[in-house]
Design a protein around this motif. Structure first.
Motif, PDB file in Angstrom:
ATOM      1  N   UNK A 150     -10.219  -2.339 -27.886  1.00  0.00           N
ATOM      2  CA  UNK A 150      -9.208  -1.324 -28.181  1.00  0.00           C
ATOM      3  C   UNK A 150      -9.450  -0.070 -27.347  1.00  0.00           C
ATOM      4  N   UNK A 151     -10.722   0.358 -27.251  1.00  0.00           N
ATOM      5  CA  UNK A 151     -11.056   1.525 -26.431  1.00  0.00           C
ATOM      6  C   UNK A 151     -10.752   1.261 -24.954  1.00  0.00           C
ATOM      7  N   UNK A 152     -11.049   0.052 -24.490  1.00  0.00           N
ATOM      8  CA  UNK A 152     -10.774  -0.279 -23.083  1.00  0.00           C
ATOM      9  C   UNK A 152      -9.275  -0.269 -22.795  1.00  0.00           C
ATOM     10  N   UNK A 153      -8.486  -0.816 -23.720  1.00  0.00           N
ATOM     11  CA  UNK A 153      -7.031  -0.823 -23.534  1.00  0.00           C
ATOM     12  C   UNK A 153      -6.476   0.598 -23.531  1.00  0.00           C
ATOM     13  N   UNK A 154      -7.015   1.443 -24.417  1.00  0.00           N
ATOM     14  CA  UNK A 154      -6.585   2.836 -24.455  1.00  0.00           C
ATOM     15  C   UNK A 154      -6.918   3.553 -23.156  1.00  0.00           C
ATOM     16  N   UNK A 155      -8.123   3.303 -22.629  1.00  0.00           N
ATOM     17  CA  UNK A 155      -8.528   3.914 -21.355  1.00  0.00           C
ATOM     18  C   UNK A 155      -7.625   3.450 -20.216  1.00  0.00           C
ATOM     19  N   UNK A 156      -7.256   2.172 -20.221  1.00  0.00           N
ATOM     20  CA  UNK A 156      -6.343   1.643 -19.194  1.00  0.00           C
ATOM     21  C   UNK A 156      -4.984   2.327 -19.256  1.00  0.00           C
ATOM     22  N   UNK A 157      -4.505   2.588 -20.472  1.00  0.00           N
ATOM     23  CA  UNK A 157      -3.221   3.275 -20.625  1.00  0.00           C
ATOM     24  C   UNK A 157      -3.267   4.655 -19.974  1.00  0.00           C
ATOM     25  N   UNK A 158      -4.345   5.386 -20.224  1.00  0.00           N
ATOM     26  CA  UNK A 158      -4.484   6.727 -19.647  1.00  0.00           C
ATOM     27  C   UNK A 158      -4.584   6.671 -18.125  1.00  0.00           C
ATOM     28  N   UNK A 159      -5.449   5.795 -17.613  1.00  0.00           N
ATOM     29  CA  UNK A 159      -5.674   5.729 -16.162  1.00  0.00           C
ATOM     30  C   UNK A 159      -4.411   5.280 -15.434  1.00  0.00           C
ATOM     31  N   UNK A 160      -3.801   4.192 -15.914  1.00  0.00           N
ATOM     32  CA  UNK A 160      -2.590   3.665 -15.255  1.00  0.00           C
ATOM     33  C   UNK A 160      -1.439   4.663 -15.344  1.00  0.00           C
ATOM     34  N   UNK A 161      -1.315   5.342 -16.492  1.00  0.00           N
ATOM     35  CA  UNK A 161      -0.246   6.322 -16.653  1.00  0.00           C
ATOM     36  C   UNK A 161      -0.335   7.448 -15.646  1.00  0.00           C
ATOM     37  N   UNK A 162      -1.564   7.908 -15.360  1.00  0.00           N
ATOM     38  CA  UNK A 162      -1.734   9.025 -14.430  1.00  0.00           C
ATOM     39  C   UNK A 162      -1.758   8.585 -12.968  1.00  0.00           C
ATOM     40  N   UNK A 163      -1.939   7.291 -12.729  1.00  0.00           N
ATOM     41  CA  UNK A 163      -1.878   6.798 -11.349  1.00  0.00           C
ATOM     42  C   UNK A 163      -0.456   6.451 -10.928  1.00  0.00           C
ATOM     43  N   UNK A 164       0.355   6.004 -11.876  1.00  0.00           N
ATOM     44  CA  UNK A 164       1.685   5.474 -11.553  1.00  0.00           C
ATOM     45  C   UNK A 164       2.587   6.496 -10.872  1.00  0.00           C
ATOM     46  N   UNK A 165       2.532   7.755 -11.300  1.00  0.00           N
ATOM     47  CA  UNK A 165       3.513   8.727 -10.802  1.00  0.00           C
ATOM     48  C   UNK A 165       3.032   9.527  -9.601  1.00  0.00           C
ATOM     49  N   UNK A 166       1.912   9.141  -9.016  1.00  0.00           N
ATOM     50  CA  UNK A 166       1.443   9.843  -7.822  1.00  0.00           C
ATOM     51  C   UNK A 166       2.415   9.679  -6.659  1.00  0.00           C
ATOM     52  N   UNK A 167       2.934   8.457  -6.465  1.00  0.00           N
ATOM     53  CA  UNK A 167       3.837   8.200  -5.341  1.00  0.00           C
ATOM     54  C   UNK A 167       5.149   8.971  -5.444  1.00  0.00           C
ATOM     55  N   UNK A 168       5.896   8.910  -6.580  1.00  0.00           N
ATOM     56  CA  UNK A 168       7.144   9.683  -6.658  1.00  0.00           C
ATOM     57  C   UNK A 168       6.929  11.182  -6.475  1.00  0.00           C
ATOM     58  N   UNK A 169       5.865  11.725  -7.070  1.00  0.00           N
ATOM     59  CA  UNK A 169       5.600  13.157  -6.931  1.00  0.00           C
ATOM     60  C   UNK A 169       5.329  13.506  -5.472  1.00  0.00           C
ATOM     61  N   UNK A 170       4.551  12.676  -4.794  1.00  0.00           N
ATOM     62  CA  UNK A 170       4.246  12.929  -3.379  1.00  0.00           C
ATOM     63  C   UNK A 170       5.520  12.872  -2.531  1.00  0.00           C
ATOM     64  N   UNK A 171       6.345  11.849  -2.734  1.00  0.00           N
ATOM     65  CA  UNK A 171       7.559  11.685  -1.930  1.00  0.00           C
ATOM     66  C   UNK A 171       8.510  12.868  -2.103  1.00  0.00           C
ATOM     67  N   UNK A 172       8.703  13.305  -3.335  1.00  0.00           N
ATOM     68  CA  UNK A 172       9.637  14.411  -3.582  1.00  0.00           C
ATOM     69  C   UNK A 172       9.064  15.726  -3.065  1.00  0.00           C
ATOM     70  N   UNK A 173       7.738  15.917  -3.187  1.00  0.00           N
ATOM     71  CA  UNK A 173       7.124  17.165  -2.711  1.00  0.00           C
ATOM     72  C   UNK A 173       7.204  17.301  -1.195  1.00  0.00           C
ATOM     73  N   UNK A 174       7.374  16.180  -0.483  1.00  0.00           N
ATOM     74  CA  UNK A 174       7.460  16.222   0.980  1.00  0.00           C
ATOM     75  C   UNK A 174       8.879  16.464   1.492  1.00  0.00           C
ATOM     76  N   UNK A 175       9.859  16.522   0.601  1.00  0.00           N
ATOM     77  CA  UNK A 175      11.236  16.776   1.027  1.00  0.00           C
ATOM     78  C   UNK A 175      11.370  18.219   1.520  1.00  0.00           C
ATOM     79  N   UNK A 176      12.271  18.445   2.497  1.00  0.00           N
ATOM     80  CA  UNK A 176      12.481  19.821   2.974  1.00  0.00           C
ATOM     81  C   UNK A 176      13.385  20.590   2.006  1.00  0.00           C
ATOM     82  N   UNK A 177      12.873  21.667   1.416  1.00  0.00           N
ATOM     83  CA  UNK A 177      13.651  22.489   0.495  1.00  0.00           C
ATOM     84  C   UNK A 177      14.110  23.746   1.221  1.00  0.00           C
ATOM     85  N   UNK A 178      15.437  23.940   1.245  1.00  0.00           N
ATOM     86  CA  UNK A 178      16.028  25.065   1.975  1.00  0.00           C
ATOM     87  C   UNK A 178      16.215  26.263   1.052  1.00  0.00           C
ATOM     88  N   UNK A 179      17.244  27.034   1.304  1.00  0.00           N
ATOM     89  CA  UNK A 179      17.426  28.300   0.593  1.00  0.00           C
ATOM     90  C   UNK A 179      17.681  28.125  -0.902  1.00  0.00           C
TER      91      UNK A 179
END
Length: 333
Positions: free
Chosen positions: A165-194
């Motif tokens: 149960x502890x291992x499954x809980x740890x996996x939920x935390x780790x996977x949850x925080x790894x999953x959204x690295x790519x979308x955040x990176x892609x959007x942060x690299x967009x050119x934002x104008x005025x």
């Protein structure tokens, strides 16, 4: 006398100068966006005071309610079982989840400027959606736990051990925080104008992509695909687990046994319906083209209301939890 038509933009040095000037203006605009403006809730001062009172009360109630569940699980040996350990983790997650939104909403209501820095915006984006992703994983694990307890009771103790149960809980935390690295990176690299005004109370991917000064269909498609796969895969897993649970419960000969089993799963289903129903409206609806006002209201359901009702649903519908909480309150007094 006749004059041949001369295109002004065909003159090389003029065309080059205009292009240089345009690019310089775009670059200046792009580099000037160091912060965003979160419009939040545009309303009169009286309504703002009312909203501050509501959000403050909701915030404090959510923290106290979820903290009580965590303390109850830690203080009573009877509750130190996989189901309650997962519930304590879930309550801690909800405390973190509401901290990603409500303090900023309150600061926005108090402030006249309503600004958030570029890095602060993307940090909020990352933590809010990472914790939302972690919640979908925890809901899936909790559904699997109920499936094992009701459909495979003889194997439950050997499969769902405290260590697993502890291992499954740890996996939920780790996977949850790894999953959204790519979308955040892609959007942060967009050119934002005025333009840097976001018609929302948090940094949401949809409004952020719209602020980009150049079209980003690939990033938009990747984010939409990402959300759809994540939401539907976990939702199908949860609903499949509960379909099997309901089938098993209907075979129970005792009416009392059926009532107890449905009561145990009913609270979980209520949370699942509220959470998944609201996020599907915002992130899976066609083109996600909901009006800004509708997006704000629906986002409040899964970001503020769900963390508030979780402790109420789980504690008030659970006999063991209510007994431990009564004992805990008597001790505090």
């Amino acid at each position: 006398m006749t004059f041949n038509h001369i295109d002004f933009y065909d003159i090389p040095h003029v065309s080059s100068a205009l292009e240089t000037k345009t690019n310089s203006r775009i670059n200046n605009c792009s580099s000037s966006v160091s912060k965003f403006i979160l419009l939040g809730f545009s309303c009169t001062r009286d309504i703002q005071i009312l909203l501050i009172s509501i959000f403050s009360g909701t915030y404090i109630s959510t923290l106290i309610g979820n903290l009580c569940i965590i303390c109850a699980v830690r203080c009573d040996l009877r509750l130190q079982t996989p189901m309650y350990i997962l519930l304590a983790n879930f309550s801690f997650l909800e405390m973190c989840y509401i901290n990603a939104t409500v303090p900023n909403i309150l600061a926005n209501l108090f402030s006249e400027k309503k600004t958030i820095s570029f890095s602060g915006c993307f940090l909020q984006f990352y933590f809010f959606f990472s914790m939302g992703t972690t919640e979908t994983f925890f809901l899936s694990v909790m559904a699997f736990d109920r499936y094992l307890a009701i459909c495979r009771p003889l194997h439950y103790a050997t499969i769902m051990t405290v260590q697993r149960c502890f291992r499954m809980g740890a996996c939920c935390w780790v996977c949850g925080f790894l999953c959204f690295l790519l979308p955040v990176y892609l959007i942060s690299q967009l050119p934002f104008c005025c333009h840097n005004t976001i018609d929302h109370f948090l940094c949401d991917p949809g409004p952020l992509i719209k602020l980009s000064c150049s079209p980003a269909p690939t990033t938009e498609m990747i984010c939409a695909l990402y959300n759809s796969v994540l939401i539907f895969s976990t939702f199908l897993f949860v609903t499949s687990s509960y379909t099997l649970v309901i089938r098993a419960v209907l075979r129970v000969p005792s009416a009392e046994g059926r009532k107890k089993a449905f009561s145990t799963c009913g609270s979980h289903l209520a949370v699942v319906s509220l959470f998944y129903g609201s996020i599907m409206v915002v992130y899976v609806s066609p083109t996600a083209g909901n009006p800004a006002g509708m997006q704000k209201i629906v986002t409040l359901f899964y970001s503020v209301l769900t963390p508030l009702v979780n402790p109420l649903i789980y504690s008030l519908r659970n006999k063991e939890m209510k007994e431990v909480l009564r004992k805990l309150f008597r001790t505090v007094r």
